[in-house]
Design a protein around this motif. Structure first.
Motif, PDB file in Angstrom:
ATOM      1  N   ALA A 141       0.829  -1.204   0.000  1.00 31.39           N
ATOM      2  CA  ALA A 141       0.000   0.000   0.000  1.00 31.39           C
ATOM      3  C   ALA A 141       0.863   1.254   0.000  1.00 31.39           C
ATOM      4  CB  ALA A 141      -0.926  -0.004   1.208  1.00 31.39           C
ATOM      5  N   ALA A 142       2.000   1.191   0.716  1.00 37.42           N
ATOM      6  CA  ALA A 142       2.894   2.348   0.754  1.00 37.42           C
ATOM      7  C   ALA A 142       3.510   2.610  -0.617  1.00 37.42           C
ATOM      8  CB  ALA A 142       3.994   2.126   1.795  1.00 37.42           C
ATOM      9  N   VAL A 143       3.839   1.555  -1.335  1.00 35.81           N
ATOM     10  CA  VAL A 143       4.369   1.723  -2.686  1.00 35.81           C
ATOM     11  C   VAL A 143       3.328   2.392  -3.581  1.00 35.81           C
ATOM     12  CG1 VAL A 143       5.076   0.476  -4.770  1.00 35.81           C
ATOM     13  CG2 VAL A 143       6.043  -0.144  -2.551  1.00 35.81           C
ATOM     14  N   ARG A 144       2.077   1.943  -3.462  1.00 30.21           N
ATOM     15  CA  ARG A 144       1.012   2.575  -4.265  1.00 30.21           C
ATOM     16  C   ARG A 144       0.849   4.038  -3.897  1.00 30.21           C
ATOM     17  NH1 ARG A 144      -1.414  -2.527  -3.386  1.00 30.21           N
ATOM     18  NH2 ARG A 144      -2.550  -1.735  -1.572  1.00 30.21           N
ATOM     19  N   GLN A 145       0.998   4.362  -2.610  1.00 36.48           N
ATOM     20  CA  GLN A 145       0.862   5.752  -2.198  1.00 36.48           C
ATOM     21  C   GLN A 145       1.984   6.609  -2.786  1.00 36.48           C
ATOM     22  OE1 GLN A 145       0.749   6.372   2.024  1.00 36.48           O
ATOM     23  NE2 GLN A 145       0.167   8.520   1.834  1.00 36.48           N
ATOM     24  N   VAL A 146       3.199   6.067  -2.828  1.00 43.48           N
ATOM     25  CA  VAL A 146       4.304   6.816  -3.427  1.00 43.48           C
ATOM     26  C   VAL A 146       4.069   6.998  -4.921  1.00 43.48           C
ATOM     27  CG1 VAL A 146       6.783   6.802  -3.901  1.00 43.48           C
ATOM     28  CG2 VAL A 146       5.953   6.069  -1.666  1.00 43.48           C
ATOM     29  N   GLN A 147       3.537   5.979  -5.572  1.00 43.02           N
ATOM     30  CA  GLN A 147       3.222   6.106  -6.996  1.00 43.02           C
ATOM     31  C   GLN A 147       2.187   7.206  -7.230  1.00 43.02           C
ATOM     32  OE1 GLN A 147       2.011   2.071  -7.724  1.00 43.02           O
ATOM     33  NE2 GLN A 147       4.056   1.400  -8.335  1.00 43.02           N
ATOM     34  N   LEU A 148       1.163   7.239  -6.361  1.00 38.00           N
ATOM     35  CA  LEU A 148       0.153   8.295  -6.477  1.00 38.00           C
ATOM     36  C   LEU A 148       0.756   9.665  -6.185  1.00 38.00           C
ATOM     37  CD1 LEU A 148      -2.916   6.554  -4.777  1.00 38.00           C
ATOM     38  CD2 LEU A 148      -2.569   7.016  -7.215  1.00 38.00           C
ATOM     39  N   ALA A 149       1.692   9.704  -5.225  1.00 41.24           N
ATOM     40  CA  ALA A 149       2.342  10.976  -4.907  1.00 41.24           C
ATOM     41  C   ALA A 149       3.161  11.477  -6.090  1.00 41.24           C
ATOM     42  CB  ALA A 149       3.234  10.813  -3.677  1.00 41.24           C
ATOM     43  N   ALA A 150       3.851  10.571  -6.778  1.00 38.87           N
ATOM     44  CA  ALA A 150       4.618  10.970  -7.964  1.00 38.87           C
ATOM     45  C   ALA A 150       3.691  11.532  -9.038  1.00 38.87           C
ATOM     46  CB  ALA A 150       5.400   9.779  -8.497  1.00 38.87           C
ATOM     47  N   LEU A 151       2.537  10.885  -9.207  1.00 39.25           N
ATOM     48  CA  LEU A 151       1.565  11.382 -10.180  1.00 39.25           C
ATOM     49  C   LEU A 151       1.031  12.750  -9.758  1.00 39.25           C
ATOM     50  CD1 LEU A 151      -0.163  10.909 -12.704  1.00 39.25           C
ATOM     51  CD2 LEU A 151      -1.811   9.719 -11.246  1.00 39.25           C
ATOM     52  N   ALA A 152       0.787  12.905  -8.448  1.00 39.83           N
ATOM     53  CA  ALA A 152       0.291  14.188  -7.948  1.00 39.83           C
ATOM     54  C   ALA A 152       1.312  15.304  -8.176  1.00 39.83           C
ATOM     55  CB  ALA A 152      -0.047  14.079  -6.460  1.00 39.83           C
ATOM     56  N   VAL A 153       2.587  14.992  -7.993  1.00 43.00           N
ATOM     57  CA  VAL A 153       3.636  15.996  -8.227  1.00 43.00           C
ATOM     58  C   VAL A 153       3.635  16.425  -9.691  1.00 43.00           C
ATOM     59  CG1 VAL A 153       6.126  16.394  -8.241  1.00 43.00           C
ATOM     60  CG2 VAL A 153       5.062  15.231  -6.299  1.00 43.00           C
ATOM     61  N   LEU A 154       3.479  15.459 -10.583  1.00 39.80           N
ATOM     62  CA  LEU A 154       3.441  15.793 -12.009  1.00 39.80           C
ATOM     63  C   LEU A 154       2.252  16.700 -12.331  1.00 39.80           C
ATOM     64  CD1 LEU A 154       4.363  12.375 -13.662  1.00 39.80           C
ATOM     65  CD2 LEU A 154       5.714  14.479 -13.701  1.00 39.80           C
ATOM     66  N   VAL A 155       1.097  16.367 -11.764  1.00 37.89           N
ATOM     67  CA  VAL A 155      -0.102  17.172 -12.024  1.00 37.89           C
ATOM     68  C   VAL A 155       0.063  18.579 -11.459  1.00 37.89           C
ATOM     69  CG1 VAL A 155      -2.562  17.391 -11.521  1.00 37.89           C
ATOM     70  CG2 VAL A 155      -1.611  15.162 -12.153  1.00 37.89           C
ATOM     71  N   LEU A 156       0.548  18.657 -10.226  1.00 35.64           N
ATOM     72  CA  LEU A 156       0.741  19.968  -9.613  1.00 35.64           C
ATOM     73  C   LEU A 156       1.781  20.787 -10.371  1.00 35.64           C
ATOM     74  CD1 LEU A 156       0.698  18.869  -5.855  1.00 35.64           C
ATOM     75  CD2 LEU A 156      -1.034  20.240  -7.025  1.00 35.64           C
ATOM     76  N   GLY A 157       2.853  20.113 -10.824  1.00 29.25           N
ATOM     77  CA  GLY A 157       3.873  20.822 -11.594  1.00 29.25           C
ATOM     78  C   GLY A 157       3.322  21.341 -12.913  1.00 29.25           C
ATOM     79  N   ALA A 158       2.533  20.513 -13.585  1.00 27.99           N
ATOM     80  CA  ALA A 158       1.939  20.949 -14.847  1.00 27.99           C
ATOM     81  C   ALA A 158       0.991  22.116 -14.626  1.00 27.99           C
ATOM     82  CB  ALA A 158       1.204  19.771 -15.496  1.00 27.99           C
ATOM     83  N   THR A 159       0.240  22.066 -13.539  1.00 28.85           N
ATOM     84  CA  THR A 159      -0.680  23.163 -13.224  1.00 28.85           C
ATOM     85  C   THR A 159       0.088  24.451 -12.967  1.00 28.85           C
ATOM     86  OG1 THR A 159      -2.232  21.588 -12.239  1.00 28.85           O
ATOM     87  CG2 THR A 159      -2.516  23.921 -11.678  1.00 28.85           C
ATOM     88  N   ALA A 160       1.195  24.333 -12.232  1.00 32.10           N
ATOM     89  CA  ALA A 160       2.000  25.524 -11.937  1.00 32.10           C
ATOM     90  C   ALA A 160       2.580  26.134 -13.207  1.00 32.10           C
ATOM     91  CB  ALA A 160       3.119  25.152 -10.968  1.00 32.10           C
ATOM     92  N   LEU A 161       2.932  25.299 -14.170  1.00 33.35           N
ATOM     93  CA  LEU A 161       3.498  25.817 -15.418  1.00 33.35           C
ATOM     94  C   LEU A 161       2.430  26.453 -16.309  1.00 33.35           C
ATOM     95  CD1 LEU A 161       6.017  22.958 -16.303  1.00 33.35           C
ATOM     96  CD2 LEU A 161       6.534  25.241 -15.412  1.00 33.35           C
ATOM     97  N   LEU A 162       1.189  25.961 -16.165  1.00 34.10           N
ATOM     98  CA  LEU A 162       0.108  26.522 -16.983  1.00 34.10           C
ATOM     99  C   LEU A 162      -0.409  27.847 -16.439  1.00 34.10           C
ATOM    100  CD1 LEU A 162      -1.912  23.267 -17.793  1.00 34.10           C
ATOM    101  CD2 LEU A 162      -0.438  24.590 -19.334  1.00 34.10           C
ATOM    102  N   VAL A 163      -0.281  28.023 -15.119  1.00 34.83           N
ATOM    103  CA  VAL A 163      -0.742  29.275 -14.504  1.00 34.83           C
ATOM    104  C   VAL A 163       0.283  30.369 -14.807  1.00 34.83           C
ATOM    105  CG1 VAL A 163      -1.220  30.439 -12.326  1.00 34.83           C
ATOM    106  CG2 VAL A 163      -2.019  28.100 -12.702  1.00 34.83           C
ATOM    107  N   PRO A 164      -0.150  31.523 -15.237  1.00 39.92           N
ATOM    108  CA  PRO A 164       0.794  32.623 -15.518  1.00 39.92           C
ATOM    109  C   PRO A 164       1.648  32.938 -14.295  1.00 39.92           C
ATOM    110  CG  PRO A 164      -1.384  33.154 -16.355  1.00 39.92           C
ATOM    111  CD  PRO A 164      -1.538  31.902 -15.547  1.00 39.92           C
TER     112      PRO A 164
END
Length: 262
Positions: A141-164
């Motif tokens: 379960a911890a491995v799955r949580q880290v995988q989800l965290a990596a995905l969340a970082v990508l999403v948050l990073g993409a959002t930050a780059l899209l925001v002016p």
């Protein structure tokens, strides 16, 4: 700045997930790898270490069906032929079917998996150091949580780059800041893959060692070898078409029930 808030969220997700994974790995490593030396696994023990309580219930159903003491119809119903169970787990299966001697397979399997005999089996395996305690069944379960965290970082990073962003903060610098928590999660996953894999939910390192030895001795055509394969691999190892159809109907019934309840 909005991107800084997103960066803090990314670090929080990555840090929490990686910390949980490290703690789970430490608990797993604390189990004595030499436990169970000279121990020969029973079929029930092999089933539990491979797939948990439900695997024990499935093994019992298949075993009784092959001995013609239980009829598993392709329609997903279980019928008692011989009401005398040969051990506590078999008696719990017969009890789960009920006094009428017939029931659908899905509730029988669920009831048998949570019955006291299976819980007692789990407790014995934990005491012997072959199974992971309830509180330690977290590494997968911890491995799955880290995988989800990596995905969340990508999403948050993409959002930050899209925001002016302010003109004084280059976009490549924003991307670099988000690359740090992403690198943390990916490195934790890589290290865990090397050091801890396979991620067993049920078996301790010692239990996995015994399962590996058992799997190497499953060649042959006798009944015990067949049941050993079912214990280790699950229902997909069942060769009889009628039995496979019975359990396939069980899975369809389970999914349908959850769909109606959703």
């Amino acid at each position: 700045m909005f991107w800084v808030l997103l960066l803090l969220l990314a670090w929080a997700a990555a840090g929490t997930a990686c910390t949980r994974l490290c703690l789970a790995a430490v608990r797993s490593a604390a189990v004595d790898v030499d436990a169970g030396h000279g121990h020969d696994l029973t079929l029930y023990e092999a089933a539990f270490l491979s797939g948990g309580p439900r695997r024990v219930a499935d093994l019992t159903l298949v075993s009784m069906a092959r001995q013609r003491r239980l009829l598993l119809a392709h329609t997903g119903w279980a019928t008692v032929v011989d009401p005398r169970g040969r051990d506590e787990i078999e008696r719990s299966v017969i009890g789960a079917i009920g006094p009428e001697g017939q029931s659908r397979i899905a509730p029988v399997r669920d009831a048998a998996a949570t019955a006291p005999p299976v819980r007692g089996l789990a407790d014995r395996l934990v005491r012997d150091g072959l199974a992971v305690p309830d509180g330690g069944r977290t590494i997968a379960a911890a491995v799955r949580q880290v995988q989800l965290a990596a995905l969340a970082v990508l999403v948050l990073g993409a959002t930050a780059l899209l925001v002016p962003a302010p003109s004084d903060v280059p976009r490549h610098l924003v991307a670099l800041w988000f690359a740090l928590p992403l690198a943390l999660t990916l490195s934790c996953l890589a290290i865990t893959r090397i050091e801890v894999h396979p991620y067993s939910r049920w078996a301790s390192p010692a239990g996995q060692r015994l399962l590996g030895a058992l799997a190497r001795h499953t060649s042959g055509g006798d009944d015990r070898t067949y049941l050993t394969t079912v214990a280790v691999r699950g229902i997909r190892a069942v060769g009889e078409p009628d039995l496979r159809a019975a359990f396939a109907d069980r899975e369809q019934h389970w999914r349908a029930g959850h769909t109606r309840g959703a």
